[in-house]
Design an enzyme around this catalytic site. Structure first.
Site, mmCIF file in Angstrom:
data_model
loop_
_atom_site.group_PDB
_atom_site.id
_atom_site.type_symbol
_atom_site.label_atom_id
_atom_site.label_comp_id
_atom_site.label_asym_id
_atom_site.label_seq_id
_atom_site.Cartn_x
_atom_site.Cartn_y
_atom_site.Cartn_z
ATOM 1 N N CYS A 933 -44.743 -5.979 -40.626
ATOM 2 C CA CYS A 933 -43.986 -6.135 -41.945
ATOM 3 C C CYS A 933 -43.269 -7.091 -42.310
ATOM 4 O O CYS A 933 -44.237 -7.684 -41.634
ATOM 5 C CB CYS A 933 -42.708 -4.513 -42.563
ATOM 6 S SG CYS A 933 -41.340 -5.510 -40.494
ATOM 7 N N LYS A 934 -42.449 -7.745 -42.970
ATOM 8 C CA LYS A 934 -42.366 -9.375 -42.948
ATOM 9 C C LYS A 934 -42.150 -9.802 -41.822
ATOM 10 O O LYS A 934 -42.532 -10.836 -41.460
ATOM 11 C CB LYS A 934 -41.014 -9.152 -43.932
ATOM 12 C CG LYS A 934 -40.891 -10.504 -44.068
ATOM 13 C CD LYS A 934 -39.466 -10.856 -45.597
ATOM 14 C CE LYS A 934 -38.924 -12.524 -45.435
ATOM 15 N NZ LYS A 934 -38.016 -12.225 -46.837
#
Length: 1014
Positions: A933-934
């Site tokens: 994810c980020k």
């Protein structure tokens, strides 16, 4: 701090050098009332008085009475202490030279008060009284305080009919030491037999480091054949290990012991005992021991608290770990473990070990990629420099290429130097530093998440997921989009020609051949002129000239030269219709493009090149004919049978007709000189055109790899994203290879098809994360041009088992070393074989930003990425099914791929089923699983824990009623929570209650485990 009247002379006497033998501690410290204004002073601790002198043997400046005060170690600096007083006086700040000295002073200062002295006196008085009341046998063994009270317990056991000498079933314990003031420790576990009064050393952990500097953990396992009885005691001893050096030294910290009988009888999930100094007076920490039930333990003997799915304990490392192989020691480091006990559907229990590890590859591979890129761009600058004189336009292009490459070289050299410094200190890049300019080549928060499952019917099975922040260039940010968008803007640039690496190599070879053959031909022609007609050397020289000229003609007849000359004409035509300012300040327009010199615009006849090299052959033939005539071998001039040759002779050799009418007795030089001059002129013409053409090929290749793909910033972005992606994939491959060394089908798969790398992305298609996904898409696709090769490691040392990188951008090869024994067991065809990587990426946004994208924005990028990679996944599976039809599980792929197609076609919002099915396919084909994810700490944690619990349910019969409990347990107390703390310093996932309302239900953490952590 107490103030009192004292005799100054007495204080001076106590502080004097002659009495230093009676002090507890002395040395030079930096000390002061303000943390930022510390000065060097010599300090001497005697009893509860701290004497502060200007220097050793110098004037006494201050005396501190260490009563009603607290000594604290700085959390941010392991070399600083502060002494605060209950009276409210200003605290004293102390700074030591190293952490070991800091620990030593901390212990000494804490003990420097009358309360500690009083406790020691009371404890010694108690020991003396107890010692005098014991019999001789007890007196002999009184020093072993860890067996006190066993006689009383044994008496109770005998009265209840339990044999204290009965052996204990296999024990699985976890030992946690808390509150220890040390940076590095070693934990030793021993077994004391209270009947024979013997001590047996059981195990000793490797040096371990706690998460917060005060928690140290290790699992302890006793097999069924180990002589362990109910009357036995377990002794735990801690040693402080000095800073890592070639010769590490250890010092005693504390010890404790506990009874096996007490542990088995305890109604609590864990037993807590105090960790004390050698004299038993001072408490230096606490030890918590948990008993983990495995097969052989009787359920009815355990309290109810032990029978629910719950976290048993979290561990750091163990000498008993089966993963302690040389390869694992090389690729994994700083491990954090959690152990769980879950109930299966048949009411039996399984043991689940969750392990989160950093990897040295986070820095070692990016540094190697930087080295390769620096060398490649340096070579490219040298190549274009060696092209010689060019026309102003092409010289401007060369300058542009050089400036582009030099800009990258300077940036990469600076980055390499910074990474080289940082890699000596850590192998982890936290999420807080993802925008750091010098860390863009390093993957964010890269970890290997491993889960080992052991149940009564099977040995340990491992499941791996590589987790890391989405590969993206956070430093350049995403104002103008990610790589996919940026590259598409520059893909429309007109380029008349594009040449492959092979064609560029041929061009370089041709330039080298011409540079070698041209002086040889000219030299032999001069030598021919200097000879007489009846010279014995004449045939030899003529044969050499003929041979070298034929080699020259054969080399320049390459079709690459002809096509390049045509491309030059087309490119120059385009240049005339535009102007361009080069990096050297030159403005190229119609005038400069038509200037004379190499690579200039002229009317181009496609047959002109064929006539040029044919004239060289004709000129040589004329020389041979003339030599034969002059030697009298032919009475009449040889007639040229080819009309094309006769025409060429009339066009290029007017002197020949004159020579025919000249006197037969003319000198040798007069007849040959015009023909030799013509040969030289023809060779020069061919060399000039061919050099222009091949220089164009080399230059165009350099332009295609640099300027045509955008400015240097785009290249930096692409290289850094690729570096992050490659580091993660290589880590996953090494784990997969280690686990599959004994799997013949897997090894055959590597050789025949290659390995699948399946990326799971949880990025939204809104805002900055849209640009991250565009970066990631290109970075993942670039992996398809990388090959892996398994080689034999030099030694079994960790540094010799780390992968190495070779090749150039677009054709990189990662060499993965194996220990000699493992490498020898590989199939012969796999040794040295290039293994292809087949990367695919599937993205499903799950957060509130994805809700905005689906309702008001655009999610077409996600749909396109998923659809394209579904086709790639199906192509890989079809190839695998065709080449290895007998491979286990390969025939069931059709149903999974059909389900994946249907899920993609359904176009449901936040359709996480796509990710689940893709992960199932990946595991069926022995692929590498990667999740992002980020920053790989929050959404990734939800995905990884969900996948682990699904695997436990589907493959290990986790009870359905315990599924949610197990999921919440892993999220609240598992390794991912430790990962959050490591990144942001707080044990909270960065979610809010409102945000979680937009998450799929199974991706929501339990209450109390989330909040704004940054």
């Amino acid at each position: 701090m107490k103030k009192m009247r004292v005799n100054k002379s007495q204080l001076l006497y106590l502080a004097r050098e002659e009495t230093s033998g009676n002090v507890q501690k002395e040395g030079t410290l930096r000390i002061g009332r303000q943390n930022r204004a510390l000065t060097d002073r010599f300090c001497r601790l005697r009893g509860n008085l701290l004497f502060i002198l200007e220097k050793q043997g110098g004037e006494l400046q201050e005396v501190l009475l260490l009563e009603r005060c607290e000594v604290i170690r700085f959390p941010d600096d392991n070399r600083q202490l502060t002494v605060s007083f209950e009276s409210g006086d200003s605290p004293i700040f102390l700074e030591l030279s190293n952490s070991a000295e800091c620990v030593s002073w901390l212990v000494a200062l804490r003990d420097a008060n009358t309360e500690t002295l009083r406790r020691r006196i009371v404890c010694l008085y108690t020991i003396i009284n107890a010692h005098s009341a014991q019999n001789m046998e007890q007196h002999t063994h009184a020093a072993a305080q860890c067996i006190k009270g066993d006689q009383y317990m044994e008496h109770n056991e005998d009265a209840s009919g339990v044999d204290s000498a009965a052996e204990v079933p296999p024990l699985h314990l976890s030992v946690e030491c808390r509150g220890v003031v040390a940076a590095r420790v070693q934990i030793q576990v021993s077994v004391i037999d209270t009947h024979t009064h013997t001590v047996r050393k059981h195990c000793c952990t490797e040096i371990v480091k706690g998460l917060d500097g005060s928690v140290f953990l290790t699992p302890v396992c006793f097999s069924g054949d180990y002589p362990l009885c109910h009357h036995s005691r377990i002794k735990v001893t801690l040693y402080h290990v000095e800073e890592a050096t070639a010769q590490s030294t250890m010092s005693f910290l504390g010890f404790t012991s506990f009874s096996i009988r007490d542990l088995l009888r305890s109604k609590e999930p864990r037993v807590s005992v105090s960790l004390r100094t050698m004299d038993g007076l001072n408490k230096v920490g606490e030890v918590n021991v948990s008993h983990l039930q495995m097969e052989g333990d009787s359920d009815d003997k355990l309290p109810p608290e032990h029978k629910c799915p719950a976290l048993c304990d979290h561990l750091h490392s163990s000498v008993h770990s089966k993963e302690n192989s040389p390869m694992m020691r090389a690729v994994l480091c700083s491990q954090v473990c959690k152990v769980y006990r879950f109930q299966m559907e048949d009411q039996r229990w399984m043991l689940v070990r969750e392990q989160l590890s950093e990897t040295p590859l986070s820095f070692s591979l990016p540094k190697q990629i930087l080295s390769v890129l620096i060398q490649e761009h340096t070579n490219r600058v040298q190549e274009v420099k060696e092209l010689g004189d060019l026309s102003p336009h092409w010289d401007g292009v060369r300058h542009d290429v050089g400036s582009h490459c030099n800009s990258l070289i300077g940036c990469y050299e600076e980055t390499f130097e910074e990474l080289d410094k940082l890699s000596a200190l850590s192998c982890f890049k936290s999420s807080n530093t993802k925008s750091d300019r010098h860390l863009q080549f390093v993957p964010t928060n890269l970890h290997a998440q491993r889960m080992e499952v052991t149940n009564p019917d099977s040995r340990g099975m491992w499941y791996d997921v590589i987790t890391f922040g989405a590969p993206a260039d956070h430093h350049q940010a995403f104002k103008h989009g990610g790589l996919k968008r940026l590259l598409s803007k520059h893909a429309n640039r007109d380029s008349s020609a594009s040449y492959s690496q092979e064609e560029t190599l041929r061009a370089k070879e041709l330039l080298s051949s011409m540079a070698h053959l041209q002086p040889l031909i000219f030299g032999l022609a001069e030598e021919l002129l200097s000879l007489e007609a009846n010279s014995a050397q004449l045939p030899e020289v003529l044969d050499s000239l003929t041979q070298q000229t034929e080699l020259f003609v054969h080399a320049v007849k390459d079709e690459l030269v002809k096509s390049a000359l045509l491309a030059i004409h087309s490119q120059c035509t385009a240049i005339c219709n535009s102007s361009h300012i080069h990096s050297n300040g030159l403005v190229c327009d119609n005038l400069s493009a038509n200037q004379g010199g190499h690579l200039s615009l002229q009317e181009y006849d496609e047959e002109e090149w064929d006539r040029a090299w044919a004239n060289v052959a004709i000129s040589l033939n004329c020389i041979i004919v003339m030599v034969d005539r002059l030697q009298g071998r032919e009475e009449q001039p040889q007639q040229l049978t080819s009309s094309e040759q006769q025409e060429a002779m009339r066009d290029n050799n007017p002197q020949t007709n004159e020579s025919r009418s000249s006197s037969f007795y003319a000198s040798w030089q007069e007849h040959l000189l015009p023909l030799v001059v013509t040969l030289r002129d023809c060779v020069r013409e061919v060399v000039g055109k061919a050099r222009d053409a091949m220089s164009f090929v080399v230059l165009q290749r350099a332009v295609a790899l640099t300027l045509d793909q955008g400015p240097a910033q785009i290249h930096q972005r692409r290289h850094s994203v690729f570096s992050q992606t490659l580091s993660a994939v290589v880590c996953g491959f090494m784990l997969k290879l280690h686990d599959g060394l004994e799997d013949h089908e897997f090894l055959l798969q590597l050789h025949s098809v290659g390995i699948l790398a399946q990326f799971e992305s949880l990025l939204s298609t809104y805002g900055d994360e849209l640009g991250m996904l565009e970066d990631m898409e290109v970075g993942v696709a670039d992996l398809s041009r990388v090959s892996l090769v398994i080689i034999e490691g030099k030694t079994e040392e960790p540094e010799d088992l780390l992968p190495t990188l070779s090749g150039t951008w677009g054709s990189l090869v990662v060499k993965v070393p194996l220990p000699l024994e493992s490498f020898s067991s590989l199939p012969q065809e796999l040794k040295g074989c290039l293994i292809r990587i087949h990367p695919v990426v599937f993205n499903i946004g799950i957060n509130q930003q994805q809700s905005l994208a689906e309702r008001f924005g655009d999610s077409s990028l996600q749909e396109r990425v998923n659809q394209q990679n579904c086709e790639l996944l199906k192509a890989y599976c079809n190839t695998l099914r065709d080449k290895l039809p007998e491979m286990a599980g390969v025939q069931t792929l059709s149903n999974l791929l059909l389900s994946l197609d249907q899920s993609l076609e359904s176009r449901k919002r936040k359709n996480v089923e796509v990710l689940w099915i893709a992960a199932m396919v990946c595991r069926e084909v022995n692929g590498i699983r990667l999740t992002s994810c980020k920053s790989a700490k929050d959404r990734t944690a939800m995905s990884v824990t969900l996948e682990q619990c699904v695997l436990l349910r589907e493959r290990h019969s986790l009870s359905q009623q315990h599924f949610s409990t197990a999921l919440d347990c892993m999220r609240r107390e598992g390794c991912r929570m430790e990962n959050v703390q490591k990144n942001v310093g707080k044990r909270k996932f960065a979610f809010s209650s409102v945000q979680l309302l937009t998450f799929p239900r199974l991706y929501r953490p339990p209450d109390g485990s989330y909040g704004f952590s940054q």
